[in-house]
Design a protein around this motif. Sequence first.
Motif, mmCIF file in Angstrom:
data_model
loop_
_atom_site.group_PDB
_atom_site.id
_atom_site.type_symbol
_atom_site.label_atom_id
_atom_site.label_comp_id
_atom_site.label_asym_id
_atom_site.label_seq_id
_atom_site.Cartn_x
_atom_site.Cartn_y
_atom_site.Cartn_z
ATOM 1 N N LEU A 176 -7.717 0.238 -4.948
ATOM 2 C CA LEU A 176 -6.714 -0.562 -5.646
ATOM 3 C C LEU A 176 -6.544 -0.021 -7.064
ATOM 4 O O LEU A 176 -7.525 0.121 -7.806
ATOM 5 C CB LEU A 176 -7.132 -2.030 -5.724
ATOM 6 C CG LEU A 176 -6.937 -2.897 -4.485
ATOM 7 C CD1 LEU A 176 -7.518 -4.284 -4.722
ATOM 8 C CD2 LEU A 176 -5.470 -2.990 -4.101
ATOM 9 N N GLY A 233 -3.529 0.979 -2.857
ATOM 10 C CA GLY A 233 -2.900 -0.291 -3.179
ATOM 11 C C GLY A 233 -2.669 -0.406 -4.672
ATOM 12 O O GLY A 233 -3.367 0.227 -5.474
ATOM 13 N N VAL A 259 -4.086 -7.440 -1.489
ATOM 14 C CA VAL A 259 -4.091 -6.355 -0.509
ATOM 15 C C VAL A 259 -3.040 -6.632 0.557
ATOM 16 O O VAL A 259 -2.876 -7.766 1.006
ATOM 17 C CB VAL A 259 -5.486 -6.217 0.147
ATOM 18 C CG1 VAL A 259 -5.440 -5.279 1.343
ATOM 19 C CG2 VAL A 259 -6.503 -5.717 -0.878
ATOM 20 N N THR A 314 0.854 -1.180 0.000
ATOM 21 C CA THR A 314 0.000 0.000 0.000
ATOM 22 C C THR A 314 0.889 1.228 0.000
ATOM 23 O O THR A 314 1.773 1.371 0.860
ATOM 24 C CB THR A 314 -0.912 0.019 1.233
ATOM 25 O OG1 THR A 314 -1.742 -1.156 1.209
ATOM 26 C CG2 THR A 314 -1.801 1.246 1.243
ATOM 27 N N ARG A 367 -2.502 -6.789 3.991
ATOM 28 C CA ARG A 367 -3.504 -6.932 5.051
ATOM 29 C C ARG A 367 -3.253 -5.990 6.227
ATOM 30 O O ARG A 367 -4.190 -5.514 6.857
ATOM 31 C CB ARG A 367 -3.530 -8.378 5.550
ATOM 32 C CG ARG A 367 -3.916 -9.394 4.488
ATOM 33 C CD ARG A 367 -5.338 -9.217 4.007
ATOM 34 N NE ARG A 367 -5.623 -10.042 2.831
ATOM 35 C CZ ARG A 367 -6.714 -9.922 2.091
ATOM 36 N NH1 ARG A 367 -7.614 -9.015 2.399
ATOM 37 N NH2 ARG A 367 -6.906 -10.688 1.040
ATOM 38 N N GLU A 385 -13.055 -7.786 -1.686
ATOM 39 C CA GLU A 385 -12.332 -6.978 -0.711
ATOM 40 C C GLU A 385 -13.127 -5.784 -0.207
ATOM 41 O O GLU A 385 -12.740 -5.156 0.782
ATOM 42 C CB GLU A 385 -11.015 -6.477 -1.334
ATOM 43 C CG GLU A 385 -10.072 -7.583 -1.790
ATOM 44 C CD GLU A 385 -9.422 -8.313 -0.623
ATOM 45 O OE1 GLU A 385 -9.517 -7.811 0.521
ATOM 46 O OE2 GLU A 385 -8.819 -9.373 -0.848
ATOM 47 N N ARG A 394 -4.546 -1.754 5.037
ATOM 48 C CA ARG A 394 -5.639 -1.809 4.072
ATOM 49 C C ARG A 394 -5.761 -0.475 3.328
ATOM 50 O O ARG A 394 -5.859 0.592 3.947
ATOM 51 C CB ARG A 394 -6.946 -2.131 4.789
ATOM 52 C CG ARG A 394 -8.186 -2.181 3.881
ATOM 53 C CD ARG A 394 -9.392 -2.623 4.689
ATOM 54 N NE ARG A 394 -10.651 -2.367 4.003
ATOM 55 C CZ ARG A 394 -11.193 -3.156 3.084
ATOM 56 N NH1 ARG A 394 -10.566 -4.263 2.749
ATOM 57 N NH2 ARG A 394 -12.349 -2.853 2.519
#
Length: 510
Positions: free
Chosen positions: A408, A385, A399, A375, A401, A436, A404
């Motif tokens: 994206l 992301g 992703v 990210t 985790r 997601e 977050r």
Amino acid sequence: MTRYPALAALLLGVVAACGFAPLELWWLAVVAIAAWMALVHAAPTLRQALWRGYAFGVGHFTINDNWFQHAFTFQDKMPHALGYLAPFALALYLAVFPAVAAGLAWRLRRGGAPDVSWALLFGACWIVTEWIRSWLFTGYAWDPLAVMWVPVQPVAWLATLAGTYALSGLTVVLAGLLLCVPRRAVPLGGVALGAAGLLVAQWLSYRTTPAVLPDTPRVVVVQPNVPQDQRGESDQAMMLARLTRLSGRPGATPRLILWPEGVIRDFIEDDYPYWVYGDTSPALTRARMTAVLGPRDMLMTGGTALRFDSRGDVTDATNAVFVLDPARRIRARYDKAHLVPYGEYLPMPWLLKPLGLARLVPGDLDFAPGPGPRTLAVPGFGAIGVQLCYEIIFSGEVVERANRPRLLFNPSNDAWFGAWGPPQHLAQARLRAIEEGLPVVRATPNGISAVIAADGALLGTVAHHVGGAIDVPLPPAHRATLFAMMGNWAALLVGLTLVAGAVALRARRR
């Protein structure tokens, strides 16, 4: 059932491929899968069951991956004629997975006609084999069965709970239940109607349309419409002029401008040896790129980064995404981690290079993998992301985790995917958004670029072989879905639940 069951299984695999984009005949695919399951159940031996599963896979993957043929037309070091054999050759490998699922299911069947318990077990077998396909030998997760439900959003919503592989297994269960309808039409029909009602109600509650505030930042996605065979020949200054023209003009609202993969060929990082740049200056290239930015705008674009050894020699390259600010600075970089075999690197070069084979994408250097999902902190826009092209197809791996993102970004080069590849790639990106609970933005050289809401809805697109741009408010993210929190452990849980349900049904009948 038929005099030529393997041929019937092959044709049913072809028909099942019609459930995916661009045809999207999902109902036909479900019927074809059900008929194939009946063939597997009726097989007299395990060998016959495996063969019927394999034949289904060959037909299915040959048609579904027909776009792969077009990749061979852009590399003179690879014989173009191989392109016509490539989808079939790939299918010969991929067909192993439905064959294994069919063999396992055949072993678990009981005498008589297919029943509900067997449908549940077949679904569990499919979950396992499709998940293995996603990582074995670097993985090929293209078009799992669940993707065909993207146009049917109430069904696709189930991916928020358990992800792609679980939804694929439930698709097999649904097809298997069709084989049980004559004997159990009333109870199964009641259960199906009740489940459909609950599903639609949950989907309607999931869909949200938040009000767009006046100061909401905007996303500008640029598609310059550059075919694959022109990318290496086009003048970079003309390319930059086209990209900047389509990017629009700065305004009072901050803009996140997104350019695709594969259109910036000049190196934009400083401190490379002078001979790398040729007649171009990285500072001048960045100045031309960022000329479109207002004081609060940011630019994210695909590009290439080089890596060097201690002597200053180039060792390899990375397929990268750069974040640039209005001051012409590179604020962040992402290096693609999940590379495309034969596209971005040549497996077993010690064997294939002496045979005269090369990567499908022209170039002298193989790409090296980056560290995995990351990210990036984009000033003024928060956590973004990145998943570069092919990476977006891997469920549960898109992703970071622990960090977050709010969105994206999926820059891609679909220009070598033919007519079927881009809509299939888009469908898989939409399924990642649903899983997601994150918006996904795709930017491609010549289509299909799109802004996808966190529920999978399309907020804007630029069609295949069209130049243009999308300018929309930055779409909001949803709260982390159950799948976002559990990952593919959720699919394992669904598989175990299907097995437990099958065991319970069989124990009850005893």
